[in-house]
Design an enzyme around this catalytic site. Structure first.
Site, short mmCIF file in Angstrom:
data_model
loop_
_atom_site.label_atom_id
_atom_site.label_comp_id
_atom_site.label_asym_id
_atom_site.label_seq_id
_atom_site.Cartn_x
_atom_site.Cartn_y
_atom_site.Cartn_z
N THR A 1 0.65 -0.88 -0.56
CA THR A 1 -0.21 -0.27 0.08
C THR A 1 0.56 1.12 0.25
O THR A 1 0.20 2.06 -0.07
CB THR A 1 -0.68 0.29 1.26
OG1 THR A 1 -0.25 -0.55 2.44
CG2 THR A 1 -1.60 -1.34 0.67
N CYS B 1 -3.19 3.38 7.13
CA CYS B 1 -3.98 2.38 7.94
C CYS B 1 -4.55 3.88 9.10
O CYS B 1 -5.93 2.94 9.71
CB CYS B 1 -3.10 1.54 8.29
SG CYS B 1 -1.33 2.03 9.02
#
Length: 486
Positions: free
Chosen positions: A119, A251
């Site tokens: 990511t 996140c």
């Protein structure tokens, strides 16, 4: 046989990289602060100068996020992080207390194993290399296979710049044949001193189970509470700025919004005004099927994708200018996809009667997933803010700021980091935003200041508990010790 050969080749590669890293680290450990800083500055400069190229490579290879936002991440990981750590003492004597006669000496941990997610691949490599070298450590990377090209190019760029600035060869290296067996060897090998793990729950759990000291980060699942005193337009802007940044791949980004009954209508109106699309109950059920896989993990098909791409995947029809998809929700649980981490522009929307209920709901959400990580509150009421700060099972309570950028220290004054500790409640060894200070040990040189005779209580009246109570006993002991120390 082919698979076995690949695994064996990967394991041997790791052993070779660790051997070279260990030798390089011995050289780093002998360098002065000025030499280490020169290397780090070269790493930061090379990464910053290649921030756009690396951002595009990461986006094209993984299919995650927005390359323009990845430029910001690369800039953050290089220039922003370096500006924060450049004056930090990390070599030799870092503190000397003449009054207490204690000297602190920084001792590198040795060789760091850097596990890199898909990511945030290039930015995480830059950041982990910088903080590791700054602390006098070598680092060997285990790349996510889906971002291998971008990760290897990042390492080529920064290692070349580092070596030109005096860094020993092998101090920054990476597996080019990544396998699970090779990564396991990296984590368990005797020459690995510390694991710096950023990624999924399974990988972080493996790091902590390896037998090697580890700093790991589990999933985030931060709720954002818009309390009744909040500046609603600004709160909504910050939440949408965060959730749309790189299509939600950080996140620490918001995963749900909690509002009070008294401000629900205003918040919904503002969300719609700023580009949020509220799903009908039928649309919500349709999207829900795609958020999680049958095994309970996040569906990688939606990770880092735009609203339009998600709509096409799931058969939804949404406005062309929709920025975020929102589903009203009342449930919380492992089998409730909207209440869990969604690294995509998707949000759950909860309504409560008051801030006390919001406090309980946020706690429930976090204990289901994301305990120890991050939550957000938008409010002008300091009492409510403090209550959330005192009670929430997180390491970061972010106030009036975007979650994604506030959590990593970009819009707050926390240490800038792309690895965010989750504390004991989140199964992590630390609650810090990880910096070079987490990557060295401290050796203390402590001079004697008392003799045994000073510690004895000869010639004093014995203390009994028959004539004084417990509090008096403690006070008496303290007084006698202080008298001896004067």
């Amino acid at each position: 046989m082919v698979t076995l050969d690949k695994d064996l080749a990967s394991i041997q590669e790791v052993r070779d990289l660790l051997k070279a890293a260990k030798e390089a680290q011995k050289t780093l450990a002998k360098m002065s602060q000025e030499q280490i800083d020169r290397i780090c500055e070269a790493i930061a400069s090379a990464a910053y100068n290649n921030r756009e190229k690396l951002a595009k490579m990461a986006s094209e290879e993984t299919g995650f996020g927005i390359w323009q936002d990845k430029i910001v991440k690369n800039s953050f990981a290089s220039k922003f992080v370096w500006d924060y750590i450049k004056d930090m003492k990390t070599v030799g004597i870092i503190n000397e207390d003449n009054d207490k006669k204690v000297i602190d000496v920084a001792v590198p941990v040795g060789v760091v194993a850097g596990l890199i997610p898909s990511t945030n691949p290039t930015s995480t490599v830059i950041y982990k290399a910088l903080i590791s070298i700054k602390a006098g450590n070598a680092i060997v990377f285990s790349p996510h296979p889906n971002a291998l090209k971008a990760i290897l190019e990042t390492i080529n760029i920064i290692s070349e710049a580092a070596e030109k600035a005096g860094c020993p060869a092998g101090a920054i290296s990476c597996m080019v044949k990544p396998t699970m067996q090779g990564t396991a060897e990296l984590m368990k090998h005797d020459d690995t001193s510390l694991i710096l793990a950023t990624g999924g729950s399974a990988m972080v759990k493996a790091a902590y189970s390896s037998g090697t000291p580890a700093i790991g980060v589990g999933p985030g699942n931060g709720p954002a509470f818009i309390e009744k005193t909040a500046n609603i337009p600004l709160a909504v802007k910050r939440i949408l700025d965060s959730k749309t940044f790189d299509n939600g791949t950080i996140c620490a980004s918001e995963q749900s919004i909690i509002v009070e009954t008294c401000n629900k209508i205003q918040v919904i109106d503002e969300l719609k005004k700023q580009g949020a699309y509220f799903l009908s109950s039928e649309e919500s059920a349709q999207l829900e099927k795609y958020i999680m896989r049958p095994n309970g993990s996040m569906n990688p098909q939606i990770v880092g994708k735009s609203v339009q791409a998600i709509a096409q995947l799931t058969g939804l029809t949404v406005p062309a200018d929709a920025r975020v998809l929102i589903a009203e929700e009342t449930r919380v649980g492992h089998k409730v996809p909207y209440s869990r981490e969604k690294l995509a522009p998707i949000l759950a929307f909860y309504t409560v009667n008051n801030w006390e209920e919001a406090c309980e709901l946020a706690t429930d959400i976090l204990y289901q997933e994301g305990a120890g990580h991050t939550m957000m509150i938008h409010s002008q009421d300091d009492k409510v803010i403090r209550e959330f700060g005192l009670k929430k099972p997180v390491s970061r309570v972010l106030v009036n700021t975007p979650g994604a950028l506030g959590g990593i220290g970009a819009t707050t004054n926390m240490a800038p980091a792309l690895t965010l500790g989750c504390g004991a409640v989140g199964g992590s060894s630390t609650s810090d935003n990880i910096s070079p200070e987490n990557l060295f040990n401290v050796r203390r040189i402590a001079y004697g200041v008392r003799e045994l005779e000073d510690l004895r209580e000869t010639g004093t009246t014995p203390i009994t508990t028959t004539s004084i109570n417990e509090d008096q006993l403690v006070d008496t002991l303290v007084e006698r010790i202080l008298a001896k120390l004067q």
